[in-house]
Design a protein around this motif. Structure first.
Motif, PDB file in Angstrom:
ATOM      1  N   UNK A   1      12.883   7.412 -46.967  1.00  0.00           N
ATOM      2  CA  UNK A   1      13.575   8.154 -48.016  1.00  0.00           C
ATOM      3  C   UNK A   1      14.948   7.545 -48.283  1.00  0.00           C
ATOM      4  N   UNK A   2      15.275   7.426 -49.568  1.00  0.00           N
ATOM      5  CA  UNK A   2      16.623   7.008 -49.921  1.00  0.00           C
ATOM      6  C   UNK A   2      17.510   8.255 -49.985  1.00  0.00           C
ATOM      7  N   UNK A   3      18.786   8.074 -50.294  1.00  0.00           N
ATOM      8  CA  UNK A   3      19.722   9.203 -50.307  1.00  0.00           C
ATOM      9  C   UNK A   3      19.330  10.272 -51.322  1.00  0.00           C
ATOM     10  N   UNK A   4      18.854   9.856 -52.493  1.00  0.00           N
ATOM     11  CA  UNK A   4      18.452  10.824 -53.519  1.00  0.00           C
ATOM     12  C   UNK A   4      17.248  11.653 -53.063  1.00  0.00           C
ATOM     13  N   UNK A   5      16.263  10.994 -52.473  1.00  0.00           N
ATOM     14  CA  UNK A   5      15.078  11.705 -51.991  1.00  0.00           C
ATOM     15  C   UNK A   5      15.451  12.685 -50.875  1.00  0.00           C
ATOM     16  N   UNK A   6      16.324  12.264 -49.969  1.00  0.00           N
ATOM     17  CA  UNK A   6      16.758  13.148 -48.893  1.00  0.00           C
ATOM     18  C   UNK A   6      17.538  14.334 -49.463  1.00  0.00           C
ATOM     19  N   UNK A   7      18.375  14.088 -50.458  1.00  0.00           N
ATOM     20  CA  UNK A   7      19.109  15.185 -51.109  1.00  0.00           C
ATOM     21  C   UNK A   7      18.140  16.165 -51.772  1.00  0.00           C
TER      22      UNK A   7
END
Length: 191
Positions: free
Chosen positions: A63-69
């Motif tokens: 997961x990238x930062x956007x997906x984790x957010x």
């Protein structure tokens, strides 16, 4: 079947099940990117995140930062709705299948009708306006409202609960994300 043979067969089946011996990953949408399928040990039956154990081979993506957010937004909305961690696991697994936790806008020719957002909800099906269903909190609360209307969702296998809400052309595909969804919830529920 005699008792000795039946016990042997059941013992072998139990070892295969608890050892995480599964077939290949469930096919996702034809246009979905590659995912990593790995056998995963089955969770304990009484586990609140995975009460039935995972079903089938599990997929996992980084997961990238956007997906984790977006995953954290799903968890926050689940808490806001007053629902337990299991609802967040079902929601995140559903979003992993539908959008890989990406808040998708209109995809042109690759769009499935007018599907949008984390859960690929459709304005034409009454999920909300395009602006609403591309809002992670709104779309999660809409999904959870549908989930709460499913009698016995708490006791269903994940893929059955998700499919009852989503009515997907790929009804068994949600199961492959259960372990990653549970891991995300376990790591972020109390943060």
């Amino acid at each position: 079947m005699n008792t000795m043979l039946r016990k042997s067969v059941l013992g072998i089946a139990g070892l295969a099940f608890t050892g995480g011996v599964f077939a290949g990953p469930v096919a996702a949408h034809a246009d979905a990117g590659p995912v990593e399928g790995k056998p995963v040990a089955v969770a304990v039956q009484g586990d609140k995140l995975i009460p039935h154990g995972v079903q089938g081979a599990q997929s996992k993506i980084d997961l990238n930062d956007e997906q984790l957010a977006n995953a954290k937004a799903i968890i926050a909305a689940t808490k806001k709705a007053g629902l337990p961690e299991r609802a967040a696991v079902i929601s995140i697994a559903t979003s992993l299948q539908e959008s890989k936790l990406e808040n998708l806008g209109h995809l042109g020719d690759r769009n499935d009708h007018d599907s949008l957002g984390l859960f690929q909800q459709r304005p034409s099906s009454g999920w909300g306006t395009p602006e609403q269903i591309t809002d992670p909190e709104y779309s999660t609360l809409a999904f959870l409202k549908g989930l709460k209307q499913v009698d016995g969702w708490q006791d269903m296998p994940l893929t059955e609960a998700a499919q009852t809400v989503q009515v997907s052309a790929y009804p068994d595909a949600y199961a492959q994300w259960e372990q990653q969804a549970a891991d995300i919830v376990a790591h972020n529920w109390n943060s």
